[in-house]
Design a protein around this motif. Structure first.
Motif, PDB file in Angstrom:
ATOM      1  N   LEU A  54       0.804  -1.260   0.040  1.00 30.52           N
ATOM      2  CA  LEU A  54       0.001  -0.009   0.084  1.00 30.52           C
ATOM      3  C   LEU A  54       0.791   1.168  -0.008  1.00 30.52           C
ATOM      4  CD1 LEU A  54      -2.686  -0.864   2.665  1.00 30.52           C
ATOM      5  CD2 LEU A  54      -2.945  -1.015   0.333  1.00 30.52           C
ATOM      6  N   PRO A  55       0.654   2.305  -1.007  1.00 33.94           N
ATOM      7  CA  PRO A  55       1.312   3.386  -0.852  1.00 33.94           C
ATOM      8  C   PRO A  55       1.029   4.194   0.465  1.00 33.94           C
ATOM      9  CG  PRO A  55      -0.034   3.195  -3.011  1.00 33.94           C
ATOM     10  CD  PRO A  55      -0.232   1.921  -2.088  1.00 33.94           C
ATOM     11  N   TYR A  56       1.920   4.998   0.826  1.00 37.60           N
ATOM     12  CA  TYR A  56       1.932   5.697   2.100  1.00 37.60           C
ATOM     13  C   TYR A  56       0.450   6.854   2.051  1.00 37.60           C
ATOM     14  CZ  TYR A  56       6.078   3.673   3.847  1.00 37.60           C
ATOM     15  OH  TYR A  56       7.009   2.922   4.431  1.00 37.60           O
ATOM     16  N   THR A  57       0.222   7.075   0.834  1.00 40.23           N
ATOM     17  CA  THR A  57      -1.055   7.720   0.665  1.00 40.23           C
ATOM     18  C   THR A  57      -2.339   7.260   0.981  1.00 40.23           C
ATOM     19  OG1 THR A  57      -1.006   7.152  -1.723  1.00 40.23           O
ATOM     20  CG2 THR A  57       0.209   9.432  -1.083  1.00 40.23           C
ATOM     21  N   GLU A  58      -2.071   6.099   1.188  1.00 37.74           N
ATOM     22  CA  GLU A  58      -3.557   5.207   1.500  1.00 37.74           C
ATOM     23  C   GLU A  58      -3.511   5.074   2.949  1.00 37.74           C
ATOM     24  OE1 GLU A  58      -6.005   4.754  -0.492  1.00 37.74           O
ATOM     25  OE2 GLU A  58      -5.360   4.910  -2.506  1.00 37.74           O
ATOM     26  N   GLY A  59      -3.401   5.960   3.681  1.00 34.47           N
ATOM     27  CA  GLY A  59      -3.251   5.678   5.208  1.00 34.47           C
ATOM     28  C   GLY A  59      -4.720   5.255   5.646  1.00 34.47           C
ATOM     29  N   ARG A 108     -11.314  -5.445  -2.977  1.00 31.13           N
ATOM     30  CA  ARG A 108     -11.005  -3.952  -2.441  1.00 31.13           C
ATOM     31  C   ARG A 108      -9.289  -3.950  -2.782  1.00 31.13           C
ATOM     32  NH1 ARG A 108     -13.213  -0.126   2.089  1.00 31.13           N
ATOM     33  NH2 ARG A 108     -12.092   1.667   1.586  1.00 31.13           N
ATOM     34  N   LEU A 109      -8.476  -4.799  -2.520  1.00 36.96           N
ATOM     35  CA  LEU A 109      -7.292  -4.935  -2.211  1.00 36.96           C
ATOM     36  C   LEU A 109      -6.607  -5.346  -3.593  1.00 36.96           C
ATOM     37  CD1 LEU A 109      -6.725  -5.745   1.479  1.00 36.96           C
ATOM     38  CD2 LEU A 109      -6.554  -3.466   0.411  1.00 36.96           C
ATOM     39  N   ALA A 110      -7.126  -5.827  -4.342  1.00 34.60           N
ATOM     40  CA  ALA A 110      -6.811  -6.588  -5.677  1.00 34.60           C
ATOM     41  C   ALA A 110      -5.623  -5.653  -6.238  1.00 34.60           C
ATOM     42  CB  ALA A 110      -7.714  -7.066  -6.601  1.00 34.60           C
ATOM     43  N   ARG A 111      -5.969  -4.397  -6.503  1.00 26.20           N
ATOM     44  CA  ARG A 111      -4.954  -3.455  -7.061  1.00 26.20           C
ATOM     45  C   ARG A 111      -3.681  -3.533  -6.415  1.00 26.20           C
ATOM     46  NH1 ARG A 111      -7.403   2.540  -6.735  1.00 26.20           N
ATOM     47  NH2 ARG A 111      -5.455   3.133  -7.766  1.00 26.20           N
ATOM     48  N   TYR A 112      -3.728  -3.740  -5.235  1.00 24.27           N
ATOM     49  CA  TYR A 112      -2.488  -3.443  -4.649  1.00 24.27           C
ATOM     50  C   TYR A 112      -1.526  -5.097  -4.275  1.00 24.27           C
ATOM     51  CZ  TYR A 112      -4.732   1.167  -3.600  1.00 24.27           C
ATOM     52  OH  TYR A 112      -5.204   2.105  -3.724  1.00 24.27           O
ATOM     53  N   HIS A 124       7.293  -1.643   6.877  1.00 25.38           N
ATOM     54  CA  HIS A 124       7.326  -0.358   6.218  1.00 25.38           C
ATOM     55  C   HIS A 124       8.590  -0.414   5.278  1.00 25.38           C
ATOM     56  CE1 HIS A 124       4.083   1.563   8.634  1.00 25.38           C
ATOM     57  NE2 HIS A 124       4.486   0.671   9.363  1.00 25.38           N
ATOM     58  N   THR A 125       8.490  -0.125   4.080  1.00 24.33           N
ATOM     59  CA  THR A 125       9.569  -0.238   3.013  1.00 24.33           C
ATOM     60  C   THR A 125       9.255   1.293   2.339  1.00 24.33           C
ATOM     61  OG1 THR A 125       8.131  -0.979   1.010  1.00 24.33           O
ATOM     62  CG2 THR A 125       8.763  -2.736   2.611  1.00 24.33           C
ATOM     63  N   ALA A 126      10.664   1.360   1.326  1.00 25.75           N
ATOM     64  CA  ALA A 126      10.574   2.767   0.668  1.00 25.75           C
ATOM     65  C   ALA A 126       9.514   2.905  -0.052  1.00 25.75           C
ATOM     66  CB  ALA A 126      11.868   2.530  -0.106  1.00 25.75           C
ATOM     67  N   GLU A 127       8.735   1.870  -0.765  1.00 27.36           N
ATOM     68  CA  GLU A 127       7.586   1.935  -1.549  1.00 27.36           C
ATOM     69  C   GLU A 127       6.356   2.187  -1.063  1.00 27.36           C
ATOM     70  OE1 GLU A 127       9.587  -0.685  -1.818  1.00 27.36           O
ATOM     71  OE2 GLU A 127      10.828   0.080  -3.616  1.00 27.36           O
ATOM     72  N   GLY A 128       6.075   1.685   0.378  1.00 27.44           N
ATOM     73  CA  GLY A 128       4.958   1.849   1.025  1.00 27.44           C
ATOM     74  C   GLY A 128       4.803   0.650   1.992  1.00 27.44           C
ATOM     75  N   VAL A 129       3.780   0.465   2.738  1.00 32.46           N
ATOM     76  CA  VAL A 129       3.427  -0.658   3.614  1.00 32.46           C
ATOM     77  C   VAL A 129       3.187  -1.961   3.197  1.00 32.46           C
ATOM     78  CG1 VAL A 129       2.143  -1.234   5.743  1.00 32.46           C
ATOM     79  CG2 VAL A 129       2.417   1.187   5.113  1.00 32.46           C
ATOM     80  N   TYR A 130       4.064  -2.903   3.376  1.00 31.29           N
ATOM     81  CA  TYR A 130       3.961  -4.360   2.937  1.00 31.29           C
ATOM     82  C   TYR A 130       3.213  -5.347   3.904  1.00 31.29           C
ATOM     83  CZ  TYR A 130       4.921  -9.191   1.681  1.00 31.29           C
ATOM     84  OH  TYR A 130       4.852 -10.592   1.536  1.00 31.29           O
TER      85      TYR A 130
END
Length: 427
Positions: A379-384, A419-423, A401-407
């Motif tokens: 998940l990108p960090y913008t998707e808090g 709902r989460l399929a795109r991520y 927590h990675t450089a690209e987002g939350v794994y």
């Protein structure tokens, strides 16, 4: 209309238990007559009376006019005098004609199993809903017995059968009772509408629901109290609690579930009572898992298990996944335990001694996982906000927590998976 609840206190009732041993039962799961009378004695005790003697008669079928044969009725007359008994209780539900004829032939108070159970429910009902359900069952039962009830009511005096709707109400005509039944049904429909709203809210949150079911006095309320500090009345007697209680329980992996305690089942549970409690018991249809609590120390445990499954089938819950929980394993238990071919899993516990409950919760967790899919998302960090939603909806196995987002590695139900399929990422 204010609901009249009357309880007449008189001298202790001394009752003779009466049962019929049918030569052709037709149902191999029926309890033996002696076991049924033992249970009836417990019911009578719970209702506040004393069983002073018992008698049975072997028959091909119940006598349609007076339940027993005339010879047994003459024997009962002598027993009533010998034991100074104030009445009899028959182990089966009597027709209005059978009850009236027995009263006339014995000149004593005559009750059946249904009256005793309804009386206990009237005594135990605490919530507004419980009182409505009990009064509805009592009125439906007595509606069919209005004809000739004058003699019955004069014999009742106090004791079993006098709790609930008062005598004055029962002596009114059918029209008034039917109006009251319609009024109570309307109140129950309102309660059911409220339940459906709560159910919809739970569904949106995705919280799994696990319902405790079982024969009365199997230990369901004790189990809920130990797991949640619910404070539900839990006593070693039949129908200690009637009102449904729901509490949150955390599973070992962190997932929260809602655990619901329901009224216990019993052999020959009165039909009107099942109908009246259908709004409450209907909740079982929406449970994700049923925890079938069995008193493993009871010699009639297999018959009790069958009663529970028969009742669940009648309620439309035959397809709900079941975990069988053999409770009271700290007592003297005959081994091996019955094999339950309906259950997805079986576990042995002692709720009173708090033994085996962790293993039971693991079984619940493992079964829930079968309904969910394992997936990994980034998940990108913008998707808090979505991250917060996942924590409230899914079971998190790993989070980084990675450089690209939350794994996240997690278990998701079908809605969350979509709902989460795109991520989604490959592990």
């Amino acid at each position: 209309m204010a609901r009249e609840m009357h309880e007449n206190k008189d001298a202790e009732e001394r009752l003779i238990l009466v049962g019929i041993e049918l030569e052709e039962k037709g149902n191999r799961f029926s309890m033996e007559t002696e076991a049924c009378l033992n249970e009836l004695e417990e019911l009578v005790k719970t209702a506040g009376a004393t069983a002073v003697a018992r008698t049975t008669q072997k028959r091909e079928k119940m006598h349609p006019a007076h339940y027993l044969g005339k010879g047994k009725i003459e024997e009962l007359k002598m027993m009533l005098h010998t034991y100074d008994a104030t009445g009899i209780v028959c182990d089966d539900e009597l027709s209005p004609a059978q009850m009236k004829n027995l009263e006339n032939m014995l000149d004593t108070k005559v009750m059946d199993r249904t009256i005793v159970i309804l009386d206990i429910f009237a005594k135990r009902a605490i919530s507004g809903e419980g009182k409505i359900q009990v009064e509805l069952a009592q009125l439906k039962y007595r509606l069919t017995r209005l004809t000739g009830m004058g003699t019955s009511m004069s014999r009742l005096g106090g004791g079993i059968g006098t709790r609930g709707p008062g005598e004055k109400k029962l002596e009114t005509d059918r029209r008034h009772i039917k109006e009251r039944i319609a009024e109570l049904n309307g109140e129950l429909r309102e309660i059911q509408t409220h339940r459906e709203l709560l159910r919809t809210q739970r569904s949106r949150k995705g919280t799994p629901v696990v319902s405790l079911v079982g024969y009365t006095n199997a230990g369901k309320s004790t189990m809920l109290n130990v797991l949640t500090n619910a404070g539900v009345l839990a006593e070693d007697q039949l129908f200690a609690t009637l009102d449904t209680t729901t509490r949150k329980v955390a599973l070992p992996g962190g997932t929260e579930i809602l655990m619901t305690d329901t009224v216990g089942f019993i052999q020959k549970l009165p039909h009107h009572l099942v109908q009246a409690f259908r709004a409450t018991l209907g909740e079982l249809k929406y449970a994700d898992i049923l925890l079938h609590v069995v008193d493993a120390s009871n010699p009639n445990r297999e018959e009790q298990m069958q009663v529970v499954y028969d009742t669940l089938r009648d309620l439309g819950c035959a397809d709900t996944p079941v975990i069988t929980v053999y409770n009271k394993m700290d007592r003297e238990v005959e081994l091996p335990l019955p094999m339950d071919r309906i259950a997805r899993d079986m576990v042995q516990v002692s709720a009173a001694q708090q033994i085996g409950l962790d293993q039971m919760l693991v079984c619940v967790e493992n079964l829930l996982k079968r309904f969910r899919h394992s997936m990994q998302v980034l998940l990108p960090y913008t998707e808090g906000a979505l991250t917060g939603w996942i924590h409230g909806r899914c079971e998190i196995i790993q989070e980084a927590h990675t450089a690209e987002g939350v794994y996240l590695e997690l278990y998701a139900d079908e809605e969350a998976e979509n709902r989460l399929a795109r991520y989604r990422v490959e592990g």
